[in-house]
Design a protein around this motif. Sequence first.
Motif, PDB file in Angstrom:
ATOM      1  N   GLN A 155       0.818  -1.371   0.020  1.00  0.00           N
ATOM      2  CA  GLN A 155       0.093   0.027  -0.085  1.00  0.00           C
ATOM      3  C   GLN A 155       0.753   1.335  -0.156  1.00  0.00           C
ATOM      4  O   GLN A 155       0.609   2.098  -0.610  1.00  0.00           O
ATOM      5  N   SER A 156       2.008   1.175   0.691  1.00  0.00           N
ATOM      6  CA  SER A 156       2.914   2.294   0.760  1.00  0.00           C
ATOM      7  C   SER A 156       3.643   2.791  -0.676  1.00  0.00           C
ATOM      8  O   SER A 156       3.623   3.763  -0.959  1.00  0.00           O
ATOM      9  N   GLU A 157       3.770   1.601  -1.269  1.00  0.00           N
ATOM     10  CA  GLU A 157       4.547   1.715  -2.358  1.00  0.00           C
ATOM     11  C   GLU A 157       3.474   2.134  -3.566  1.00  0.00           C
ATOM     12  O   GLU A 157       3.805   3.130  -4.347  1.00  0.00           O
ATOM     13  N   ASN A 158       2.154   1.814  -3.498  1.00  0.00           N
ATOM     14  CA  ASN A 158       1.256   2.077  -4.397  1.00  0.00           C
ATOM     15  C   ASN A 158       1.007   3.599  -4.115  1.00  0.00           C
ATOM     16  O   ASN A 158       0.459   4.667  -5.090  1.00  0.00           O
ATOM     17  N   LEU A 159       0.928   4.317  -2.874  1.00  0.00           N
ATOM     18  CA  LEU A 159       0.787   5.681  -2.628  1.00  0.00           C
ATOM     19  C   LEU A 159       1.995   6.418  -3.401  1.00  0.00           C
ATOM     20  O   LEU A 159       1.644   7.670  -3.922  1.00  0.00           O
ATOM     21  N   LEU A 160       3.093   5.974  -3.145  1.00  0.00           N
ATOM     22  CA  LEU A 160       4.161   6.633  -3.945  1.00  0.00           C
ATOM     23  C   LEU A 160       3.965   6.904  -5.370  1.00  0.00           C
ATOM     24  O   LEU A 160       3.979   7.839  -6.216  1.00  0.00           O
ATOM     25  N   LYS A 161       3.437   5.733  -6.052  1.00  0.00           N
ATOM     26  CA  LYS A 161       3.022   5.556  -7.338  1.00  0.00           C
ATOM     27  C   LYS A 161       2.119   6.697  -7.678  1.00  0.00           C
ATOM     28  O   LYS A 161       1.819   7.061  -8.867  1.00  0.00           O
ATOM     29  N   LYS A 162       1.064   6.773  -6.892  1.00  0.00           N
ATOM     30  CA  LYS A 162      -0.184   7.542  -7.085  1.00  0.00           C
ATOM     31  C   LYS A 162       0.320   9.015  -7.199  1.00  0.00           C
ATOM     32  O   LYS A 162      -0.106   9.645  -7.854  1.00  0.00           O
ATOM     33  N   SER A 163       1.467   9.396  -6.609  1.00  0.00           N
ATOM     34  CA  SER A 163       2.029  10.787  -6.655  1.00  0.00           C
ATOM     35  C   SER A 163       2.157  10.818  -7.900  1.00  0.00           C
ATOM     36  O   SER A 163       1.987  12.352  -8.612  1.00  0.00           O
ATOM     37  N   VAL A 164       2.778  10.209  -8.685  1.00  0.00           N
ATOM     38  CA  VAL A 164       3.295  10.630 -10.012  1.00  0.00           C
ATOM     39  C   VAL A 164       2.106  10.151 -11.083  1.00  0.00           C
ATOM     40  O   VAL A 164       1.872  11.279 -11.754  1.00  0.00           O
ATOM     41  N   ASP A 165       1.242   9.483 -10.755  1.00  0.00           N
ATOM     42  CA  ASP A 165       0.157   9.125 -11.491  1.00  0.00           C
ATOM     43  C   ASP A 165      -0.739  10.493 -11.652  1.00  0.00           C
ATOM     44  O   ASP A 165      -1.153  10.731 -12.598  1.00  0.00           O
ATOM     45  N   ILE A 166      -0.870  11.097 -10.367  1.00  0.00           N
ATOM     46  CA  ILE A 166      -1.779  12.290 -10.069  1.00  0.00           C
ATOM     47  C   ILE A 166      -1.106  13.321 -11.214  1.00  0.00           C
ATOM     48  O   ILE A 166      -2.009  14.052 -11.672  1.00  0.00           O
TER      49      ILE A 166
END
Length: 351
Positions: free
Chosen positions: A95-106
């Motif tokens: 989940q933590s790694e997915n949140l990091l990826k989410k910052s770039v996706d946004i």
Amino acid sequence: METFNIPATPLLMKEFLRQMGGTAVIDGGLATELELHGADLNDPLWSAKCLLTSPHLIRSQVHLDYLEAGADIIITASYQATIQGFEAKGFSREQSENLLKKSVDIALEARRMYYERCSKSSSGGTGDGRILKNRPILVAASVGSYGAYLADGSEYSGCYGEAMTVNALKEFHRRRVQVLAEAGPDIIAFETVPNKIEAQAFAELLDEEHIKIPAWLTFNSKDGVNVVSGDSLLQCASIAESCKQVVAVGINCTPPRFIHDLILAIKKVTTKPIVIYPNSGERYDADRKEWVENTGVSDEDFVSYVNKWCEIGASLVGGCCRTTPNTIKAIYRALSDRSPAAPGQKSKTAT
């Protein structure tokens, strides 16, 4: 709609600046804009909290606002986003790694939305002050310092204790850097680097992990001479200069009045483009965890520095804490008045 082919290699910044005519605009403050739109950032995660609670604010009320203010580079909401910080909140490693990826996706989604708006506009704007200009735009994945994770203001002192080592810092940042690079940004922004050992850690990580995404390193200063820890700025900038994946080096989150001399110092040791995004000049109170009002400069005063910074060597200019889309729009307009063919400019900005 035109597409822009900028290679994700150490040539990225040279080609980007060539396409931009020699200078480019970076976005401004993130956290204060989020708070302006109702976000509560009273949390160790700070602006990264909005990755959980209000990603729409990051995308549509910050990234898009800055693009429409003329920013050519937008920086992700990952400055204070760390795997360790998310795990401390009870999230799993995945989940933590997915949140990091989410910052770039946004940020990537904001860029797509901006280009869609540009394609629907034929005038370069909508008459309401928005800048809708189809141009190369970079997404920079922010990596804040270890001090930012500590959330105790130590990114403004660089005092990590004698026990902290380059290897320990590499292990702290390693997976975070890998995940952000894999998410597909154009560049990694190592920001507010307060001391020499963290600069060394970032440079070694880029090499050891064969990170394919180019990076910039920006330091902060509170005296206009050294980085905030007291380490030599020349030594810190030399570390960035020696790393082939670092494509720009400079200063962020530092009062504007110090920038002129810091640029001249950096020029002594680097041939890379110089990136500058100061704060508003206000002072941060680490104990109260807030900015002290009435200690900064106005947008007009801030922007009055910009052309001089570019004349002496800065290629990328934006704002950090407490600067706004209005600041960035003023920078955009100031740089739009500059002629890319001005004598000496090409050699300074297209290196």
